[in-house]
Every structure is written in C-alpha cells, then in structure tokens.
Design an enzyme around this catalytic site. Structure first.
Site, PDB file in Angstrom:
ATOM      1  N   HIS A 204       0.789  -1.232   0.000  1.00  0.00           N
ATOM      2  CA  HIS A 204       0.000   0.000   0.000  1.00  0.00           C
ATOM      3  C   HIS A 204       0.821   1.282   0.000  1.00  0.00           C
ATOM      4  O   HIS A 204       0.288   2.366  -0.141  1.00  0.00           O
ATOM      5  CB  HIS A 204      -0.919   0.023   1.228  1.00  0.00           C
ATOM      6  CG  HIS A 204      -0.169   0.295   2.506  1.00  0.00           C
ATOM      7  ND1 HIS A 204       0.512  -0.675   3.187  1.00  0.00           N
ATOM      8  CD2 HIS A 204       0.020   1.432   3.207  1.00  0.00           C
ATOM      9  CE1 HIS A 204       1.077  -0.160   4.247  1.00  0.00           C
ATOM     10  NE2 HIS A 204       0.812   1.130   4.287  1.00  0.00           N
TER      11      HIS A 204
HETATM   12  C1  UD1 Z   1      -1.263   5.542   6.218  1.00  0.00           C
HETATM   13  C2  UD1 Z   1       0.112   5.879   6.748  1.00  0.00           C
HETATM   14  C3  UD1 Z   1       1.028   4.685   6.544  1.00  0.00           C
HETATM   15  C4  UD1 Z   1       0.438   3.418   7.125  1.00  0.00           C
HETATM   16  C5  UD1 Z   1      -0.940   3.206   6.537  1.00  0.00           C
HETATM   17  C6  UD1 Z   1      -1.609   1.977   7.106  1.00  0.00           C
HETATM   18  C7  UD1 Z   1       0.691   8.277   6.549  1.00  0.00           C
HETATM   19  C8  UD1 Z   1       1.574   9.244   5.863  1.00  0.00           C
HETATM   20  N1  UD1 Z   1       0.708   7.017   6.063  1.00  0.00           N
HETATM   21  O1  UD1 Z   1      -1.142   5.360   4.814  1.00  0.00           O
HETATM   22  O2  UD1 Z   1       2.252   4.927   7.187  1.00  0.00           O
HETATM   23  O3  UD1 Z   1       1.269   2.324   6.825  1.00  0.00           O
HETATM   24  O4  UD1 Z   1      -1.738   4.365   6.839  1.00  0.00           O
HETATM   25  O5  UD1 Z   1      -2.744   1.657   6.346  1.00  0.00           O
HETATM   26  O6  UD1 Z   1       0.031   8.623   7.504  1.00  0.00           O
HETATM   27  N2  UD1 Z   1      -8.392   5.377   2.058  1.00  0.00           N
HETATM   28  C9  UD1 Z   1      -9.652   4.862   2.023  1.00  0.00           C
HETATM   29  N3  UD1 Z   1     -10.245   4.566   3.228  1.00  0.00           N
HETATM   30  C10 UD1 Z   1      -9.633   4.778   4.426  1.00  0.00           C
HETATM   31  C11 UD1 Z   1      -8.336   5.316   4.431  1.00  0.00           C
HETATM   32  C12 UD1 Z   1      -7.726   5.603   3.236  1.00  0.00           C
HETATM   33  O7  UD1 Z   1     -10.245   4.670   0.979  1.00  0.00           O
HETATM   34  O8  UD1 Z   1     -10.237   4.474   5.474  1.00  0.00           O
HETATM   35  C13 UD1 Z   1      -7.719   5.660   0.754  1.00  0.00           C
HETATM   36  C14 UD1 Z   1      -7.973   7.049   0.256  1.00  0.00           C
HETATM   37  O9  UD1 Z   1      -8.009   7.001  -1.128  1.00  0.00           O
HETATM   38  C15 UD1 Z   1      -6.722   7.789   0.708  1.00  0.00           C
HETATM   39  C16 UD1 Z   1      -5.662   6.729   0.556  1.00  0.00           C
HETATM   40  O10 UD1 Z   1      -6.322   5.513   0.911  1.00  0.00           O
HETATM   41  O11 UD1 Z   1      -6.478   8.914  -0.059  1.00  0.00           O
HETATM   42  C17 UD1 Z   1      -4.486   6.927   1.447  1.00  0.00           C
HETATM   43  O12 UD1 Z   1      -4.892   7.068   2.808  1.00  0.00           O
HETATM   44  P1  UD1 Z   1      -3.963   7.852   3.858  1.00  0.00           P
HETATM   45  O13 UD1 Z   1      -4.572   7.837   5.200  1.00  0.00           O
HETATM   46  O14 UD1 Z   1      -3.585   9.165   3.290  1.00  0.00           O
HETATM   47  O15 UD1 Z   1      -2.652   7.006   3.881  1.00  0.00           O
HETATM   48  P2  UD1 Z   1      -2.390   5.422   3.872  1.00  0.00           P
HETATM   49  O16 UD1 Z   1      -1.893   5.036   2.535  1.00  0.00           O
HETATM   50  O17 UD1 Z   1      -3.539   4.653   4.416  1.00  0.00           O
END
Ligand code: UD1
Length: 362
Positions: A204
């Site tokens: 991811h």
């Molecule tokens: C975040 C952490 C990462 C961790 C990961 C665990 C940061 C910089 N990164 O990354 O270190 O390993 O969490 O999962 O904080 N999204 C959804 N639903 C959700 C959450 C996210 O659809 O509940 C999608 C959205 O498109 C979002 C993307 O995932 O834009 C990224 O989510 P984000 O919270 O920005 O970072 P992670 O990649 O989850």
C-alpha cells in the site's frame, strides 16, 4: 494526571491498546482522540471491535487528502480539543500523519508529548513516514524506543539521553495478548485455505503505488509463484489497480480480498508459509510469529527484523523476489526475538511517565 492519546490510522490502533489499558489500570484520567484519517469500516471500526478499544471520546472525521490538507485539518481540530481538555501530556504512536499533527499541535500549546515507537529510521526522506518520525522525535519530551538501534539513532541525532526510554515494542504486547483469541477466526475456512500452504501479501505504500508499471510487474510476477497468494488489498492500491483495469488480469493463484480486521489478519499470517509486505508492523509481527518475511521495500527502519534472515529486503525487483522465494524452504523457522519485545511494554511506558515528572517541563 490527565493524558490525551491521539490515533487515526490502522497501525495506530494496535499500538494504543495496551497503553490505554495500562493507564486505565492506574486510574489515569484519559481522553482518546481519533482523527478519522482511516474511516472505512475495515480500516477502522473492525479494529476497535477486535481490540475491544472504547469508542473514542473525540472523533474528528478528517478523512483523506493531500499531506498538507490532511495534516493541517488535523492540527487545527486537535488544537481545539487540546484547549478544551487541557491534558498534562499528549501520547502519539507510530509515524502516520495523525502522529505528526498530534505532536505539533500539542507542543505548540506547550503540552509535553510522549512518542511511542521513537527512533526508528529508514534514512529515506522520500517516505512520508520518515519525515513524520524525525519531526515528532525532535519535539517530543518522552522518547519511547522499541529497539536498541532506535535508541542509538536518537542519540546520534543529539536527543537528550534522559528523555530516551528503551521500553520495547508495544505492538508485540498487543500481538501476544490477542494470539489466543485469533485462533477463533474462521478466515482459513472462509477462504478454503490449508495452514502452511499459501503466501500472504500486503502492499500500500505511496512509493509502491505511485509507479503503475512497477506495481503491475510485481502483480504479474505473483502468477509465477507455485503457491496461492492471498492479498488483502488496501483501498489506495485497489484504486490504482482498478484504474489500470488490472484487477481482472490477475494470475489464477492470486486472490484479492478486502482488508481484514486485526484477529483475522493475525490468524491468516500465523498460518501462512511466507509473507510479502511493504508494511512496517507486519515485518515485526512476522518475526514474532516465525513466519519468513519478504519486504517489498529498498530499506527498512525495522532493521532488527533483518537479523538471522527473518526478513529479506527485495524492493519491487521481481528477480530478487523470486530468489528470496526460493530461499524460503531453507530458512529457519524459529527466529531469536529482540530484547523487550514482550508483554510488559505498556507497563514500562506508564512507569517512565509516572517516575519522571521533571520531563514534563519543556
Ligand atoms: C497511512 C500511513 C502509513 C500506514 C498506513 C496503514 C501516513 C503518511 N501514512 O497510509 O504509514 O502504513 O496508513 O494503512 O500517515 N483510504 C480509504 N479509506 C480509508 C483510508 C484511506 O479509501 O479508510 C484511501 C484514500 O483514497 C486515501 C488513501 O487511501 O487517499 C491513502 O490514505 P492515507 O490515510 O492518506 O494514507 P495510507 O496510505 O492509508
């Protein structure tokens, strides 16, 4: 004493669990704040249920966004909560954007910060988590390090030694206390899997999803593995693969499933033959469970997992991946465990906070 803890993303939830319970045992007044960084059912609520964490006292509902938008929105809301609650200490865990936002908002209001999982370094500033780790450690008053190498990183960056506490790995405490319960999981039956007969993959990270070509090459190479590969897919990776129309072109041995809750994932990992991942925490969990791990990154801040070949770094180089996979049958299945990766980490954290009122001063 009043302590406010901030969580927001999936890996935060298992880290706060034992700490929350230990503070509760000691009758410390607590406020649990959830930023809402992760909000999907299976990235959020399932974890609170599996871990039997209480409903957060404050839910900020920030959601997704660019780093600036997300972190900024969190900071302004956390500031409001801090001015209302006036805690004596803020606890942040791990290295996600919620960790950074919590630490900055708190210190700017002159409320001391305790950082759990302090001192890990990948020395790769392209990783948003590395930036978060460095900044949070620089402004925290209590630095709770999971490993000796993390302690050394902090010392070499000039951290004040009396603020560094080598307490061990809190996520291991959660793992040890949930292993028994995870055995009730029906995940193997639901997926028609036999123990020790499949691989598990999670992917991811921004650096791995940003380059669609590399991602597809990696998924294509999975088809050549003579094992079933189960892939609980993070929403970000799913979106990329969907946009590329690739989800329909996967190898027959590759099974994509929704992200799993804590207990199902733990049981699935415990019974797997090997794990491939770009997650930080899974590298540590695999070591604890004696499951060979292949890490889909060029580097790791969890260098302790590399000892004795428990974890091998391959990046997204498919040749390295295939030679690491060939190594697996030859690899040891019992790995020595790092010091203080045990069931007393939260106790050490609470003791250190209580015994050091002097460190609350900024
Ligand atoms: C975040 C952490 C990462 C961790 C990961 C665990 C940061 C910089 N990164 O990354 O270190 O390993 O969490 O999962 O904080 N999204 C959804 N639903 C959700 C959450 C996210 O659809 O509940 C999608 C959205 O498109 C979002 C993307 O995932 O834009 C990224 O989510 P984000 O919270 O920005 O970072 P992670 O990649 O989850």
């Amino acid at each position: 004493m009043k302590i406010l803890s901030i969580v927001g993303a999936r890996p935060n939830f298992m880290k706060i669990k034992p700490i929350y319970e230990e503070f509760k045992k000691r009758k410390i007044d607590q406020v649990l704040v959830h930023t809402g960084q992760h909000y999907d059912e299976n990235m959020n609520r399932v974890f609170f249920e599996d871990l039997e964490l209480p409903k957060p006292d404050v839910f900020l509902g920030i959601g997704s966004g660019t780093h600036g938008v997300q972190t900024g929105a969190m900071m302004s809301r956390i500031e409001e909560v801090l001015s209302l609650e006036k805690p004596d200490l803020t606890v942040v865990v791990g290295d996600v954007n919620s960790t950074l936002a919590g630490a900055i908002s708190s210190i700017k209001m002159q409320i001391p910060v305790a950082h759990v999982e302090s001192g890990y370094r990948s020395f790769d500033m392209r990783m948003p988590e590395e930036i978060n780790r460095i900044l949070v450690d620089r402004i925290s008053q209590f630095l709770f390090a999971p490993t000796e190498d993390a302690v050394n990183n902090l010392i070499s960056e000039g951290a004040d030694k009396k603020r560094i506490f080598f307490v061990g790995n809190v996520m291991v405490e959660t793992l040890l206390s949930h292993l028994q319960k995870s055995k009730k999981s029906k995940i193997l039956k639901n997926l028609s899997l036999e123990p020790d007969n499949y691989g598990l993959m999670t992917i991811h990270r921004a650096e791995n999803t940003a380059d669609p070509e590399k991602l597809i090459e990696l998924f294509t190479s999975l088809a050549k593995i003579d094992h079933k590969i189960i892939v609980p897919l993070h929403p970000r990776t799913k979106k990329v693969l969907e946009e590329l129309g690739y989800l329909k072109k996967l190898g027959a041995n590759v099974e994509i499933i929704e992200p799993l809750g804590y207990l199902d994932f733990l049981w699935l990992m415990s019974n797997s033959k090997f794990v491939m991942t770009d997650s930080g925490g899974i590298q540590e969990e695999a070591l604890m469970l004696d499951i060979p791990c292949i890490t889909l990154r060029e580097n790791t801040e969890r260098i302790v997992t590399l000892k004795n070949g428990a974890n091998i770094l391959v990046g997204t180089d498919t040749l390295k991946l295939s030679s690491a996979l060939q190594e697996i049958p030859k690899r040891k299945r019992i790995y020595p465990k790092p010091p203080l990766w045990d069931d007393k980490v939260s106790k050490r954290i609470a003791d250190s906070i209580i015994r050091h009122p002097d460190l609350f001063a900024l």
